[in-house]
Scaffold this motif. Sequence first.
Motif: not given
Lengths: 340, 340
Positions: B120, B124, B144, B147, B149-150
């Motif tokens: 996390y 961030s 996480m 989702n 996106g990398i």
Amino acid sequence: MRGRNPFDGKPQMTLRDVAEVAGVSEMTVSRVLRQRGDVSAKTRERVFAAARQLGYVPNKIAGALASNRVNLVGVVIPSLSNMVFPDVLGGIGDILDETPLQPVIGTSKYDPVHEEHVIYEMLSWRPSGLIVAGLEHTEAARAMMANAGIPMVEVMDVDGDPVAAAVGISHEAAGRQMAGEIVRRGYRRIGYLGSSSIADHRAQKRLKGFRQGLAEAGVPLSDECFYAGSSGFGTGRAMTQEILAKTPDLDFLYYNTDMNAAGGLLYLLEKGVSIPDQIGLAGFNCFEVLNGLPLRIASMDSRRKDIGRRAAELVAANELTDEVVRFDPVFLEGDTVRRG
Amino acid sequence: MRGRNPFDGKPQMTLRDVAEVAGVSEMTVSRVLRQRGDVSAKTRERVFAAARQLGYVPNKIAGALASNRVNLVGVVIPSLSNMVFPDVLGGIGDILDETPLQPVIGTSKYDPVHEEHVIYEMLSWRPSGLIVAGLEHTEAARAMMANAGIPMVEVMDVDGDPVAAAVGISHEAAGRQMAGEIVRRGYRRIGYLGSSSIADHRAQKRLKGFRQGLAEAGVPLSDECFYAGSSGFGTGRAMTQEILAKTPDLDFLYYNTDMNAAGGLLYLLEKGVSIPDQIGLAGFNCFEVLNGLPLRIASMDSRRKDIGRRAAELVAANELTDEVVRFDPVFLEGDTVRRG
DNA sequence: ATGAAAGCGCTAACAG
DNA sequence: CTGTTAGCGCTTTCAT
């Protein structure tokens, strides 16, 4: 539209999205997520629910820019494969775990120029502190460190001129002390086995101190053997064979690190050499993994964990200090020297 | 005035300061410092001079926010003190050194909940990619990761269900293969020595595969011995003593890692046990530091460096892929098993 | 080849 | 307790 992530996929989620779902202002969401300021239990619940539902992950980059606060502490060490450095990191982690600070590790590969780049990269993220191994850096690196305006701690060594704070042991003193222990036990034909790399400043300082200690006792250093590459059992074995071929009558071998000493120990035991009577051995570092060798190697605790902890404490205190904390290395007799 | 750094010391230097000294716009300074766009040689010189003179260090936080680009790759591993992980990091570093990307290391301490927090935190900061050791994570962590996106790569293990891409070996297959090698060499009274931690998923999978392999060959697993804590010579020594006290007629010992196997080897040699005839030994990982033991331990190369390199390549390619790259572990015969 | 304007996502400061 | 406003330092975009 601008690219939002490397793949121009879904745009990144923002506080605004959470705020809309929760039916409150961005500011309120921000307060809830950071547990700052008073927010009613009811709103808090709604905000949390919305954030969870959306899978919101805050953007620390934006937060850091706005608040001018970055909860990162840079740590620059030469390498991760030499076990001494993870031990220091362990100490740092112990302390930082009790704070909001997070360590970010960079490696210099024993190259001052590379180290300078790494320090520059780290400082460009505006960390809350920086911990750097050793006292030897490029001029440019020293200048950056001096002007960073954040707590700055050099670790593992105190023989030299720190930029600001320093936490470590004196490797010269460690070498000198080891010389004393060896001579006191009656060894007189002493050899040193270590790294040929002048970039290994701390080993060089131990050797310097060792020479001084022997000189003070009126005992010469009978022979030396150096290796390029990395320490390990194989290296220790090869060096031991080599130095004894050159100078067969040595009665003591002082290694730059326990890893090499362990290789030497195994080699000598195979050869049927009587340890510690015929030949004594000592290393440096007190590596725990090596407990379990046929004999415990005489060594000197380099206080790695203590050093990491103290350095982290200085950073966590968040004050610009130039305190120098000097730990004393501790001699461990082990089984490879005659009883003192 | 707002605090600019943790100590409200001198305000941080900005592009504007450099621009003023150089007598150009902020934009021009930005272009020069990033080597982007065309700038005349003359202005470029002046800008560089001003930046150097002021000791300007760019603020990557602001840059990242404005450009939505972060040249960091998160790497999450259980620990730095187990040598397998620095080896993977070495492979990652080899590849990323050729790119503008920088690894940022986090440790989970073998705790899935802690790992979730670390992931996390990393996300961030909006890194360009994430590499995580293992396939076992909390539900929240998986969500996480899915989702983010990398580019997302799970490493070291392919026995399971990756969130996206994965690079590793099959530890079940490794265990099965080792069983085959052992049985083929005529050993029949086989013991396993390993960690009692169910959090060590990869060792558990090797044990599972090992059992399967033995079962297929119609050979039972004669005994097992488990330890809590960390691997090392002392641990290997103690386990070996214990299992042989319980089941003295074992003719083979399979250890979860070379570190423990080395401790066992030294213990057995001291006892005068004939290796590999009376008892055979095998470990796992092919640790280089151990070259130099009296006998080379039979082991299996876990391809750590290859795994790190391939994972970094996937991240550097900057594409969202769910490719699974499976490396084959390589059996190393060494000196502690009968010739095959 | 260089500059001006706008805004990245968030938080400090202040207002109510 | 909650909302509004301004702006962190930089880069993108567009204009010249």
